[in-house]
Design an enzyme around this catalytic site. Structure first.
Site, PDB file in Angstrom:
ATOM      1  CG  ASP A 177      40.306  43.786  50.572  1.00  0.00           C
ATOM      2  OD1 ASP A 177      39.575  45.060  50.543  1.00  0.00           O
ATOM      3  OD2 ASP A 177      39.560  42.969  50.403  1.00  0.00           O
ATOM      4  CD  GLU A 180      34.394  43.671  53.558  1.00  0.00           C
ATOM      5  OE1 GLU A 180      34.979  43.162  54.101  1.00  0.00           O
ATOM      6  OE2 GLU A 180      33.910  44.760  53.196  1.00  0.00           O
TER       7      GLU A 180
HETATM    8  C1  BGC Z   1      36.502  44.638  50.840  1.00  0.00           C
HETATM    9  C2  BGC Z   1      36.468  44.605  49.001  1.00  0.00           C
HETATM   10  C3  BGC Z   1      35.902  46.243  48.958  1.00  0.00           C
HETATM   11  C4  BGC Z   1      36.701  46.569  49.541  1.00  0.00           C
HETATM   12  C5  BGC Z   1      36.712  48.511  49.164  1.00  0.00           C
HETATM   13  C6  BGC Z   1      37.348  45.279  51.492  1.00  0.00           C
HETATM   14  O1  BGC Z   1      37.064  45.455  53.028  1.00  0.00           O
HETATM   15  O2  BGC Z   1      36.700  43.407  51.168  1.00  0.00           O
HETATM   16  O3  BGC Z   1      36.068  43.102  48.647  1.00  0.00           O
HETATM   17  O4  BGC Z   1      36.432  46.248  47.156  1.00  0.00           O
HETATM   18  O5  BGC Z   1      36.583  46.903  50.911  1.00  0.00           O
HETATM   19  O6  BGC Z   1      35.221  48.896  49.472  1.00  0.00           O
END
Ligand code: BGC
Length: 577
Positions: free
Chosen positions: A271, A458
């Site tokens: 991630d 998030e």
């Molecule tokens: C998130 C992921 C996402 C990634 C790319 C991260 O902060 O946890 O779910 O796919 O960013 O944008």
């Protein structure tokens, strides 16, 4: 006699790998953002494997401009010595939600309420087409977390608190997105976030998960087993820790359980900034194959990994395994023969046909929690209807995070229909709008009050996080919308727009009808089609519904597993006409 020869695909991978230098291998393991690190130049000088678009400057205005941006990068990639094409990844988590004008579906929690596998499969197919139409061949979806606590800011990204339901919809979603991978209308899917993202103590994004290994196996890993069986192309590592070990560096779970135990032969992708945040080469040794080397991580990752090889703290066989996994997916996608997106697909973006499926998803996701004296369905002949609340007239608010922007938008966006517009299409009598319940339309026969959460994504959505003032309850203001009309004797139909069940026990008691509408995406008119009875309610709760804030004083809230907390409505509840 049995042939000991490897299948053709594996032979191709092996022969290509043999030609690669260490720099080229490390390059394949690297993913950057399209507008960072002089992307065009880095594609050739650093042999990059993948490009991502997420938050930040758009690749262009029109879909063709987006495609052209990625075609230019792809041309660079195939002009390199070995001509290995790039993967283009996007956070298309409820439709191609990064492109304004695309079809935006209800978030996964709403799809969980539909229980409709065929529908979820179709949504995957459409998302794949609209993603390809904007230049992508890889999506970071579906999120197959099992949320344990409604305080977690990503509850809505997951289908359900039920492992069984999540597993079923995972199968449908992976199948829909990937279909036959070499068909240019499909994309690689990514199951995320491995593992324990939704089960952290107190619902903290990236926190510690203290479930034991039996619970992890039975409740969290089951949907991954299904995804792997469906040949999912990628799995994304999670920000959280398990037993205080960072998941990015958790070799036992990533390599032993996922890769060896489940026989997963796709890509494990880190991630965001996973390399510098979670232990550098430890994450590669744990089994991460591709690194999101964003926000200044490009050099840190490439130099760090090279150093690891030179001083033998990372083995070349680990690197080879990672690169083979990446090449395998590129071959499966048919990228070596057909590296560019199909320009004719742009006409499909936000098409009528696609929006009809999204509207069906909205209708089927609605869960009726209360319907006193059969106030619903509303008669189309109702003399006067007052529609209350900002959420009624704002497609950004009705769609939640990951819509146009990472944190969503509070504005109307292109191609979307609001809930109010849908009501106006259905009603034959007078419809007035009172956005903040201050216009005193007390002569109305019924008030449709649309309220709920404002978009978040998030950790910004974690209840209790310092970045916000989010609560498990509605704001005072929104509570008053209901009171204002209810105290004057107007019948009240409440439509709750939220990414999770909220504590609304009093508001349910004080209204005549109550509908959980989740985060519905671009087709707001689907709501009125059910309120006015063109369609019956069929949605069933994908989560148990909490009765009080007190229910969350422990690590987890009311869910299928913790029998000590009794929910207001159980998992699976939902009334019909
Ligand atoms: C998130 C992921 C996402 C990634 C790319 C991260 O902060 O946890 O779910 O796919 O960013 O944008």
């Amino acid at each position: 006699m049995k042939s000991s020869r490897k299948p053709l695909l594996e032979q191709k991978i092996d022969s290509l790998l043999k030609l690669m230098t260490l720099e080229e291998k490390i390059g394949q393991m690297t993913q950057i953002i399209h507008f960072e690190e002089s992307a065009e130049e880095s594609v050739t000088s650093k042999f990059l494997g993948s490009i991502i678009h997420t938050q930040g400057p758009f690749p262009g205005e029109t879909a063709l401009e987006w495609q052209n941006k990625f075609i230019a990068l792809q041309k660079k990639a195939i002009s390199t010595r070995l001509g290995i094409p790039l993967l283009f990844a996007v956070d298309a988590v409820h439709g191609q939600n990064t492109f304004e004008g695309a079809t935006i579906f209800p978030h996964n929690i709403g799809l969980g309420a539909t229980r409709n596998e065929e529908l979820v499969k179709n949504i995957g197919k459409i998302t794949a087409i609209e993603s390809q139409a904007t230049g992508f061949n890889w999506v970071f979806s579906p999120c197959i977390a099992i949320p344990y606590n409604e305080k977690w800011g990503r509850v809505y990204e997951a289908f359900s608190e039920s492992t069984e339901l999540t597993a079923k919809l995972t199968k449908a979603s992976v199948n829909g997105h990937q279909g036959n991978l070499d068909d240019p209308k499909t994309v690689l899917a990514t199951a995320k976030h491995f593992i324990g993202d939704g089960a952290t103590d107190f619902g903290i994004e990236g926190g510690n998960t203290s479930l034991n290994s039996v619970e992890i196996n039975d409740r969290l890993l089951a949907p991954y087993r299904v995804a792997v069986k469906e040949n999912i192309g990628a799995v994304m590592a999670s920000f959280n820790r398990i037993g205080n070990v960072s998941m990015h560096a958790n070799k036992a779970l990533i390599t032993d359980t996922l890769k060896v135990g489940m026989n997963f032969n796709g890509i494990v992708v880190s991630d965001w900034k996973g390399y510098s945040r979670f232990g550098g080469n430890d994450i590669v040794n744990a089994g991460i194959d591709m690194v999101m080397a964003v926000d200044g991580d490009l050099e840190i990752f490439q130099n760090g990994l090279k150093k690891g090889i030179i001083d033998s703290t990372v083995s070349i066989s680990r690197i080879d395994d990672a690169v083979k996994r990446i090449l395998r997916q590129k071959f499966k996608l048919g990228l070596f023969d057909n590296p560019f997106p199909d320009t004719t697909l742009v006409t499909k973006i936000g098409s009528k046909e696609h929006r009809e499926i999204a509207r069906q998803a909205v209708r089927e996701s609605l869960v009726l929690l209360k319907n006193k004296n059969k106030v619903l369905p509303l008669s189309k002949e109702t003399k006067k209807i007052v529609v209350v609340g900002e959420h009624a007239n704002n497609s950004g608010l009705q769609s939640g995070g990951w819509t146009v922007n990472w944190q969503g938008t509070k504005e109307n966006y292109k191609g979307a229909t609001t809930i109010l517009e849908g009501i106006k299409q259905q009603a034959k009598g007078e419809v007035v709008y009172d956005s903040t319940a201050t216009k005193n339309h007390f002569d109305a026969d019924v008030a449709i009050i649309v309220l709920g959460e404002t978009p978040y994504a998030e950790f910004f959505g974690d209840i209790g996080h310092e970045s916000n003032e989010l609560k498990l309850t509605l704001s005072e203001e929104h509570q008053n919308y209901i009171k204002t009309y209810q105290e004057k004797g107007v019948k009240t139909v409440v439509v709750l727009v939220s990414g999770r069940p909220l504590v609304v026990t009093n508001q349910i008691n004080n209204s005549d009808a109550f509908v959980a509408a989740w985060l519905l995406g671009s087709e707001g008119d689907g709501v009125a089609e059910v309120l006015f009875g063109d369609y019956n309610f069929s949605g069933k709760l994908p989560h148990s519904w909490p009765k009080s804030v007190e229910d969350f004083k422990g690590k987890y809230g009311p869910n299928l597993w913790d029998k000590s907390v009794e929910p207001l409505f159980p998992f699976g509840f939902g009334l019909t006409y």
